[in-house]
Design an enzyme around this catalytic site. Structure first.
Site, PDB file in Angstrom:
ATOM      1  N   ASP A 180       0.838  -1.195   0.000  1.00  0.00           N
ATOM      2  CA  ASP A 180       0.000   0.000   0.000  1.00  0.00           C
ATOM      3  C   ASP A 180       0.877   1.250   0.000  1.00  0.00           C
ATOM      4  O   ASP A 180       2.022   1.234   0.474  1.00  0.00           O
ATOM      5  CB  ASP A 180      -0.909   0.032   1.227  1.00  0.00           C
ATOM      6  CG  ASP A 180      -1.950  -1.074   1.216  1.00  0.00           C
ATOM      7  OD1 ASP A 180      -2.192  -1.646   0.130  1.00  0.00           O
ATOM      8  OD2 ASP A 180      -2.503  -1.370   2.291  1.00  0.00           O
ATOM      9  N   LYS A 181       0.335   2.345  -0.483  1.00  0.00           N
ATOM     10  CA  LYS A 181       1.069   3.608  -0.594  1.00  0.00           C
ATOM     11  C   LYS A 181       1.755   4.001   0.710  1.00  0.00           C
ATOM     12  O   LYS A 181       2.930   4.367   0.726  1.00  0.00           O
ATOM     13  CB  LYS A 181       0.112   4.718  -1.037  1.00  0.00           C
ATOM     14  CG  LYS A 181       0.731   6.105  -1.063  1.00  0.00           C
ATOM     15  CD  LYS A 181      -0.289   7.158  -1.465  1.00  0.00           C
ATOM     16  CE  LYS A 181       0.313   8.551  -1.404  1.00  0.00           C
ATOM     17  NZ  LYS A 181      -0.655   9.596  -1.822  1.00  0.00           N
TER      18      LYS A 181
END
Length: 327
Positions: A136-137
């Site tokens: 995830d970012k």
């Protein structure tokens, strides 16, 4: 760079021929065709169903990566944990998207890899070159990058057969109910918030995907913050965060799945880090394990919460792995 293949018989479909030669799926062959990388008798191939004739020459191009101007914030240092001719293991910083999507406007990890002139596998769409699995970012930590298609295929197979071990460290606002817990369910988009995933308690539904995670408690602070380990058996979008929400537990700094009252007053990113990764090297077949150090921001925050000596002890990789094996 290019690879050349010769058809030995008539009438075989080109996508079937290349899938067998490259040991990849027909969908992956179609992606190569869409990128304009496949030629037959020096003419660009437009369709995977092209019937080959004996002696046809099929050429597969490997595109040369050309550096392009990037935003200043992308010219950053990313720690290389391991590198050889086949793969990279990186320590991804937070606030960096792995690859492009329709909703992504900022530079990505793939942009950075191209900027640094790394050779990358090209089985997927161009924006996903080299990417075997994602983070995830806002999640930091270990990510494996394939430099060639041989490596990409073999690492993808290890993911599919659950032979690649991925272990995370997270800090929860409330301790786990038990020392060791697991979640096995189907995940789908939350109908009330399309940015989130939601765990389905019962049967599989349309557009849902099977998922499994395991969690262990590592250390609990005096104010009841809980450092945990998480093991992925599958790798779905937001899997750890959605599974913890299913258990009514939330990661400190998680503005999407976290509880407002549980978030610290100061601004802090999500306290989630991909800490250990294990896999078999595609070429040498040697078993590899990498501990990916916590980044400074997360480590400093944990030192405020826990005694350093206790923290160092529970972050020992052998103890973490043993805790997951123990009943």
């Amino acid at each position: 760079m290019q690879k050349v293949f010769i058809a030995l018989t008539d009438h075989k479909r080109l996508d079937e021929f290349l899938a067998k030669e490259l040991q990849i799926s027909k969908n992956q062959v179609l992606n190569l065709i869409k990128e304009g990388l496949v030629f037959c008798q020096k003419k660009e191939v437009k369709k995977g169903g092209l019937a080959l004739k004996e002696g046809d020459e099929i050429t597969l191009l490997t595109p040369k990566i050309t550096p392009k101007p990037l935003k200043k914030e992308l010219d950053l240092e990313i720690e290389v944990i391991f590198e050889d001719e086949d793969l990279l293991v990186l320590n991804k910083p937070p606030n960096l998207v792995v690859h492009k999507a329709l909703s992504v406007k900022e530079p990505t990890l793939v942009d950075w890899l191209e900027f640094k002139n790394y050779e990358l596998s090209n089985l997927g769409l161009k924006e996903r070159y080299g990417i075997v699995h994602r983070l995830d970012k806002d999640t930091s930590g270990g990510i494996v990058i394939a430099k060639n298609n041989f490596t990409h295929v073999h690492l993808s197979e290890q993911l599919k057969t659950k032979m690649m071990g991925r272990y995370y460290i997270a800090l929860l606002s409330t301790p786990l109910k038990e020392e060791k817990m697991s979640v096995e369910c189907y995940l789908t988009r939350n109908p009330n918030n399309r940015l989130k995933m939601i765990a389905l308690k019962a049967v599989k539904k349309e557009k849902s995907r099977y998922s499994k995670s395991e969690f262990i408690s590592l250390l609990t602070s005096q104010n009841n913050l809980n450092l945990i380990g998480a093991k992925l058996f599958t790798g779905r979008t937001h899997q750890i965060r959605a599974h913890l929400e299913y258990l009514n537990r939330h990661i400190i700094g998680d503005n999407l799945y976290g509880l407002n009252g549980a978030l610290p007053k100061e601004e802090i990113r999500i306290m989630l880090h991909a800490y250990l990764i294990e896999f078999k090297h595609p070429r040498s077949e040697q078993k590899l394990r990498f501990k990916v150090p916590l980044l400074k921001d997360m480590l400093e925050y944990l030192k405020k919460v826990f005694d350093k000596e206790n923290l160092d002890e529970v972050l020992d990789e052998e103890k973490i792995l043993h805790a997951f094996i123990a009943k």
